[in-house]
Design a protein around this motif. Structure first.
Motif, PDB file in Angstrom:
ATOM      1  N   VAL A 170      28.480  43.158  41.952  1.00  0.00           N
ATOM      2  CA  VAL A 170      28.820  42.412  42.188  1.00  0.00           C
ATOM      3  C   VAL A 170      28.502  41.187  42.645  1.00  0.00           C
ATOM      4  N   PRO A 171      27.929  39.628  42.434  1.00  0.00           N
ATOM      5  CA  PRO A 171      26.983  39.566  42.738  1.00  0.00           C
ATOM      6  C   PRO A 171      28.300  38.229  43.985  1.00  0.00           C
ATOM      7  N   GLN A 172      27.693  38.093  45.049  1.00  0.00           N
ATOM      8  CA  GLN A 172      28.748  37.374  46.010  1.00  0.00           C
ATOM      9  C   GLN A 172      29.543  36.001  45.209  1.00  0.00           C
ATOM     10  N   ASN A 173      29.052  35.453  44.778  1.00  0.00           N
ATOM     11  CA  ASN A 173      29.557  33.667  44.253  1.00  0.00           C
ATOM     12  C   ASN A 173      30.423  34.301  42.828  1.00  0.00           C
ATOM     13  N   ILE A 174      30.087  35.915  42.068  1.00  0.00           N
ATOM     14  CA  ILE A 174      31.100  36.028  41.687  1.00  0.00           C
ATOM     15  C   ILE A 174      31.884  36.431  41.888  1.00  0.00           C
ATOM     16  N   ALA A 175      32.631  37.054  42.814  1.00  0.00           N
ATOM     17  CA  ALA A 175      32.906  37.948  43.939  1.00  0.00           C
ATOM     18  C   ALA A 175      33.986  36.533  44.606  1.00  0.00           C
ATOM     19  N   ILE A 176      33.504  35.528  44.633  1.00  0.00           N
ATOM     20  CA  ILE A 176      34.115  34.429  45.688  1.00  0.00           C
ATOM     21  C   ILE A 176      34.770  33.655  44.057  1.00  0.00           C
ATOM     22  N   ILE A 177      34.753  33.544  43.442  1.00  0.00           N
ATOM     23  CA  ILE A 177      35.000  32.612  42.298  1.00  0.00           C
ATOM     24  C   ILE A 177      35.776  33.716  41.432  1.00  0.00           C
ATOM     25  N   LEU A 178      36.251  35.293  41.366  1.00  0.00           N
ATOM     26  CA  LEU A 178      37.291  35.942  41.099  1.00  0.00           C
ATOM     27  C   LEU A 178      38.214  36.409  42.214  1.00  0.00           C
ATOM     28  N   ASP A 179      38.018  36.480  43.214  1.00  0.00           N
ATOM     29  CA  ASP A 179      39.106  36.201  44.084  1.00  0.00           C
ATOM     30  C   ASP A 179      40.481  34.874  44.388  1.00  0.00           C
ATOM     31  N   MET A 180      39.237  33.542  43.758  1.00  0.00           N
ATOM     32  CA  MET A 180      39.532  32.108  44.049  1.00  0.00           C
ATOM     33  C   MET A 180      40.309  31.848  42.262  1.00  0.00           C
ATOM     34  N   SER A 181      39.919  33.279  41.666  1.00  0.00           N
ATOM     35  CA  SER A 181      41.017  32.930  40.437  1.00  0.00           C
ATOM     36  C   SER A 181      42.050  33.837  40.665  1.00  0.00           C
TER      37      SER A 181
END
Length: 80
Positions: free
Chosen positions: A39-50
């Protein structure tokens, strides 16, 4: 973030992998590729924030709008 966790968070938003890929302006296999590429780091951040926003009772529709607006903004910035 594991691919399984990412897929669960995508499902928590009420999206399929294909719908999430479209939201991110990515190939329809984007989420499936998490199994091979991670999982790309930017996607992980987006999903965590979501996930945090969901816990704060922000509607799924509003969270998806926020993600969509940010993706559009980043796409526009990269074209300049």
């Amino acid at each position: 973030m594991t691919p399984e966790r990412a897929k669960q968070l995508i499902a928590d938003l009420g999206l399929t992998g294909v719908e999430f890929a479209e939201l991110m302006n990515a190939n329809v296999n984007y989420v499936s590729n998490f199994n091979r590429k991670g999982v790309p780091q930017n996607i992980a951040i987006i999903l965590d924030m979501s996930h945090e926003l969901l816990n704060k009772k922000i509607s799924k529709k509003r969270i998806i709008e926020i993600i969509s607006n940010q993706v559009k903004r980043l796409d526009n910035a990269s074209r300049k």
